[in-house]
Design a protein around this motif. Structure first.
Motif, mmCIF file in Angstrom:
data_model
loop_
_atom_site.group_PDB
_atom_site.id
_atom_site.type_symbol
_atom_site.label_atom_id
_atom_site.label_comp_id
_atom_site.label_asym_id
_atom_site.label_seq_id
_atom_site.Cartn_x
_atom_site.Cartn_y
_atom_site.Cartn_z
ATOM 1 N N UNK A 1 0.830 -1.209 0.000
ATOM 2 C CA UNK A 1 0.000 0.000 0.000
ATOM 3 C C UNK A 1 0.863 1.256 0.000
ATOM 4 N N UNK A 2 1.966 1.241 0.766
ATOM 5 C CA UNK A 2 2.863 2.395 0.786
ATOM 6 C C UNK A 2 3.451 2.613 -0.607
ATOM 7 N N UNK A 3 3.870 1.541 -1.259
ATOM 8 C CA UNK A 3 4.454 1.640 -2.604
ATOM 9 C C UNK A 3 3.437 2.198 -3.603
ATOM 10 N N UNK A 4 2.168 1.826 -3.420
ATOM 11 C CA UNK A 4 1.105 2.285 -4.319
ATOM 12 C C UNK A 4 0.554 3.657 -3.912
ATOM 13 N N UNK A 5 1.041 4.188 -2.789
ATOM 14 C CA UNK A 5 0.550 5.462 -2.244
ATOM 15 C C UNK A 5 -0.951 5.393 -1.957
ATOM 16 N N UNK B 1 -5.648 1.618 1.891
ATOM 17 C CA UNK B 1 -5.177 0.233 2.043
ATOM 18 C C UNK B 1 -4.137 0.137 3.146
ATOM 19 N N UNK B 2 -3.297 1.153 3.281
ATOM 20 C CA UNK B 2 -2.307 1.164 4.347
ATOM 21 C C UNK B 2 -3.007 1.138 5.703
ATOM 22 N N UNK B 3 -3.986 1.986 5.871
ATOM 23 C CA UNK B 3 -4.704 2.034 7.145
ATOM 24 C C UNK B 3 -5.478 0.754 7.420
ATOM 25 N N UNK B 4 -5.915 0.059 6.376
ATOM 26 C CA UNK B 4 -6.599 -1.226 6.563
ATOM 27 C C UNK B 4 -5.708 -2.255 7.256
ATOM 28 N N UNK B 5 -4.391 -2.120 7.078
ATOM 29 C CA UNK B 5 -3.447 -3.053 7.709
ATOM 30 C C UNK B 5 -3.179 -2.681 9.167
ATOM 31 N N UNK B 6 -3.652 -1.502 9.583
ATOM 32 C CA UNK B 6 -3.359 -0.981 10.912
ATOM 33 C C UNK B 6 -4.569 -1.018 11.820
ATOM 34 N N UNK B 7 -4.339 -1.346 13.065
ATOM 35 C CA UNK B 7 -5.352 -1.204 14.101
ATOM 36 C C UNK B 7 -5.703 0.284 14.218
ATOM 37 N N UNK C 1 10.399 2.400 -0.327
ATOM 38 C CA UNK C 1 10.878 1.412 0.640
ATOM 39 C C UNK C 1 11.160 0.089 -0.052
ATOM 40 N N UNK C 2 12.236 -0.556 0.365
ATOM 41 C CA UNK C 2 12.612 -1.858 -0.168
ATOM 42 C C UNK C 2 12.842 -2.810 1.007
ATOM 43 N N UNK C 3 11.768 -3.413 1.539
ATOM 44 C CA UNK C 3 11.947 -4.388 2.617
ATOM 45 C C UNK C 3 12.639 -5.632 2.064
#
Length: 134
Positions: free
Chosen positions: A17-21, A25-31, A73-75
């Motif tokens: 989600x971060x890569x796609x900006x 979707x990013x917040x969906x992964x977060x409590x 980011x490149x994890x």
């Protein structure tokens, strides 16, 4: 036999989600009560300290473009122990003037019930300042 869900799925989803900006979707992964932690040494640029909840993350993300031209980011490596996931990687940081450097990071995540409840970003703040100021 039932397939168990991938315990790293929320972390992978957050990086995608971060890569796609894609902030939604990013917040969906977060409590909803996530703690979003960055080094105190980044306060000079409004990027240090702990932000709380989805609103805090959105406020942080909205501020980033005022001090940076971009970041990718490149994890690379994911290490899981119980509810903690530590991610080693590197990021390409671009200043507002267009200068880009690659720097390492460590992200420490805590998961509960399939969502991230804490993310701490660990990196060399002096090197990061150098990019912002370039």
């Amino acid at each position: 036999m039932t397939d168990k869900p991938d315990p790293l799925a929320p972390i992978h989803a957050a990086y995608a989600a971060f890569a796609a900006r894609d902030v939604g979707a990013l917040l969906d992964a977060f409590d909803p009560g996530i703690e979003w932690v960055h080094p105190e040494g980044m306060h000079k640029y409004g990027l240090g300290g702990t932000k709380h909840g989805h609103a805090g993350v959105k406020e942080f993300l909205a501020h980033v473009p005022t001090v940076l031209g971009g970041m990718r980011l490149h994890p690379v490596e994911f290490v899981r122990e119980g509810e903690r996931v530590v991610v080693f990687g590197h990021r390409d940081i671009t200043s507002l003037s267009g200068h880009t450097e690659t720097q390492p990071f460590v992200h420490s995540w805590v998961l509960r019930e399939g969502r991230a409840v804490r993310m701490e970003d660990i990196f060399d703040t002096v090197a990061f300042h150098r990019v912002i100021e370039s």
